[in-house]
Write a protein that holds these residues in place. Structure first.
Motif, short mmCIF file in Angstrom:
data_model
loop_
_atom_site.label_atom_id
_atom_site.label_comp_id
_atom_site.label_asym_id
_atom_site.label_seq_id
_atom_site.Cartn_x
_atom_site.Cartn_y
_atom_site.Cartn_z
N GLU A 97 -13.73 3.42 -0.85
CA GLU A 97 -12.59 4.31 -0.58
C GLU A 97 -11.31 3.71 -1.14
OE1 GLU A 97 -9.05 5.88 1.06
OE2 GLU A 97 -9.70 3.86 1.50
N ASP A 98 -11.20 2.36 -1.01
CA ASP A 98 -9.89 1.73 -1.15
C ASP A 98 -9.68 1.03 -2.49
OD1 ASP A 98 -7.46 1.57 0.01
OD2 ASP A 98 -8.08 0.35 1.72
N ILE A 155 -2.36 13.01 3.17
CA ILE A 155 -2.96 11.76 2.71
C ILE A 155 -4.28 12.05 2.00
CG2 ILE A 155 -3.76 9.46 3.38
CD1 ILE A 155 -0.79 9.97 4.05
N ASN A 156 -4.35 11.57 0.75
CA ASN A 156 -5.57 11.76 -0.02
C ASN A 156 -6.60 10.73 0.41
OD1 ASN A 156 -7.50 12.21 -1.94
ND2 ASN A 156 -6.02 12.49 -3.59
N ASP A 157 -7.42 11.12 1.38
CA ASP A 157 -8.35 10.19 2.01
C ASP A 157 -9.76 10.83 1.99
OD1 ASP A 157 -9.18 7.96 3.44
OD2 ASP A 157 -7.58 8.10 4.92
N TRP A 189 0.21 -2.08 5.73
CA TRP A 189 -0.72 -1.39 4.85
C TRP A 189 -0.73 -2.03 3.46
CZ3 TRP A 189 0.20 2.37 0.69
CH2 TRP A 189 -0.95 3.12 0.34
N HIS A 190 -1.92 -2.40 2.98
CA HIS A 190 -2.12 -2.99 1.66
C HIS A 190 -1.27 -4.24 1.44
CE1 HIS A 190 -3.98 1.00 0.04
NE2 HIS A 190 -4.61 0.52 1.09
N ASP A 221 -9.05 6.25 10.22
CA ASP A 221 -8.48 5.35 9.22
C ASP A 221 -7.27 4.64 9.83
OD1 ASP A 221 -7.99 4.03 6.87
OD2 ASP A 221 -7.50 5.81 5.69
N MET A 222 -7.39 3.35 9.97
CA MET A 222 -6.31 2.53 10.56
C MET A 222 -6.05 2.93 12.00
SD MET A 222 -3.97 2.14 7.17
CE MET A 222 -4.20 3.71 6.37
N LYS A 248 4.58 3.79 1.72
CA LYS A 248 4.53 5.25 1.77
C LYS A 248 4.15 5.84 3.14
CE LYS A 248 1.36 6.35 -1.04
NZ LYS A 248 0.50 6.96 -2.05
N HIS A 291 -14.09 4.40 6.35
CA HIS A 291 -14.51 3.62 5.17
C HIS A 291 -14.68 2.16 5.58
CE1 HIS A 291 -10.92 1.25 3.78
NE2 HIS A 291 -10.23 2.18 4.39
N PHE A 294 2.70 4.65 5.69
CA PHE A 294 1.53 4.13 6.38
C PHE A 294 1.96 3.06 7.38
CE2 PHE A 294 -0.29 5.72 2.38
CZ PHE A 294 -1.30 6.51 2.88
N TRP A 317 -9.10 7.44 -5.29
CA TRP A 317 -9.41 7.02 -3.92
C TRP A 317 -10.67 7.76 -3.45
CZ3 TRP A 317 -6.06 3.31 -2.14
CH2 TRP A 317 -4.83 3.21 -2.80
C1 AHN Z 1 -3.32 7.39 -1.12
O1 AHN Z 1 -2.50 6.51 -1.02
C2 AHN Z 1 -3.23 8.47 -2.10
N1 AHN Z 1 -4.40 7.40 -0.34
C3 AHN Z 1 -4.62 6.36 0.59
C4 AHN Z 1 -5.89 6.48 1.31
C5 AHN Z 1 -6.14 5.20 1.98
C6 AHN Z 1 -6.05 3.97 1.42
N2 AHN Z 1 -6.49 5.04 3.22
C7 AHN Z 1 -6.61 3.76 3.47
N3 AHN Z 1 -6.35 3.10 2.38
#
Ligand code: AHN
Ligand code: ZN
Length: 333
Positions: free
Chosen positions: A180-181, A269-271, A303-304, A222-223, A297, A123, A299, A197
């Motif tokens: 995505e994010d 991971i819901n990606d 992350w975030h 991803d990452m 969580k 993404h 990651f 997401w």
């Molecule tokens: C969830 O936290 C459910 N999905 C994160 C997917 C994601 C966010 N990948 C990168 N940023």
């Protein structure tokens, strides 16, 4: 007498052809029963790093902002310069809070005539909120997303550059998914909505750029840029594409990257790959940095948070992921 000179000429010829082969600069790989040696290009981590940096320099790539629009133009023109064909799939989608987002999935194809294809994706948008930042004052601040977003795209742009230099046997499609994010913040009041997401991959899975599009498998990044990243076996990847996951992990181990690709389960991971698997039915894995000791969580550490910036990007990790992918691609028949 004559037969001896022919034999010695032949021997000299063979000797020279061997020497030439082993002095070649490119990595060589002999797999399976195949007699032909495959030339695998060398991934250039400096180039990948520049592709990551360039994206981050636009500022946070948050949908509906100018930074996002300018970065989309950059990514399209870069991908177009490397691929045989490229296109932008523009769409509108609704975020968790009802905001209408203007999304752009950016797609490049190599060897488009070849029916034997694989899909590579990441993404490219960045998160509008640093909702996992330790300082609550930053929870509404957009992030640079150097690792979360730009790293996967940077690796894939370098792979695109390599594909433009030497053709693999198979066809390859690269998709940079948007939106995505923009998922629901963990402290938001809109709780309860699902599938907030991966909006760009959800759109693409329901409206593919080519209605007849097929690929043997997909790989999502991803990452993939933080120092000493650990890629555990993600749950949906195992559920939908265990064989592919093992092939990729084994390839990484064979070329020396055991410390990065770990044969242990890492949670679901819901990606973007979830929607490609579930809606479009292409078996797709996610190479994602997971960290069981992380405060968020599971990651990667930043992350975030607002610390997901260029300081976390490590060229060696970009190389590990890029070289593993190039090996998988060029060994494919
Ligand atoms: C969830 O936290 C459910 N999905 C994160 C997917 C994601 C966010 N990948 C990168 N940023
Ligand atoms: Zn994210």
């Amino acid at each position: 007498m004559k037969i001896y000179s022919i034999i010695s000429l032949l021997l000299i010829f063979l000797l020279f052809s061997c020497t030439e082969d082993s002095s070649s600069k490119k990595t060589e790989s002999k797999k399976g029963n195949s007699e032909t040696k495959i030339k695998i290009p060398e991934f250039n981590a400096d180039s990948a790093y520049q592709f990551v940096k360039k994206q981050v320099e636009f500022g946070p790539r948050v949908p509906n902002t100018e930074e996002h629009a300018l970065c989309a133009q950059y990514l399209y023109s870069k991908l177009k310069s490397f691929a045989d064909t490229a296109l932008v799939q523009s769409f509108k989608t609704r975020a968790f809070d009802g905001t209408v987002l203007n999304g752009k999935n950016i797609i490049g194809s190599f060897n488009p005539e070849n029916g034997n294809r694989i899909l590579l994706c990441a993404h490219w948008d960045s998160r509008p909120f640093a909702d996992y930042d330790p300082d609550p004052a930053n929870h509404k601040t957009p992030i640079d997303g150097a690792n979360d977003g730009a790293s996967g795209v940077g690796v894939l742009l370098e792979i695109a550059r390599q594909l433009s230099i030497s053709k693999p046997k198979i066809g390859v499609d690269i998709i940079f998914f948007d939106t995505e994010d923009y998922g629901e913040p963990h402290d938001s009041q809109y709780r309860g909505r699902e599938d907030t997401w991966g909006l760009g991959s959800q759109y693409w899975s329901k409206n593919p750029h080519d209605p007849d599009y097929i690929a043997r498998y997909g790989i999502l990044l991803d990452m993939v840029g933080a120092k000493d990243a650990t890629f555990f076996m993600e749950g949906y990847s195992l559920m939908y594409a265990a064989g592919l996951l093992k092939k990729v992990w084994n390839t990484a181990h064979r070329i020396g990257y055991n410390d990065y690709f770990i044969f242990e389960e890492g949670g679901y991971i819901n990606d973007d790959h979830f929607y490609i698997n579930e809606l479009y039915k292409i078996p797709t894995i996610n190479i994602i940095h997971l960290d069981k000791d992380s405060p968020n969580k599971s990651f990667f550490e930043y992350w975030h948070t607002i610390k997901d910036n260029m300081d976390v990007i490590d060229k060696e990790t970009l190389r590990v992921v890029g070289q593993t992918l190039l090996t998988v691609i060029y060994e494919e028949k």
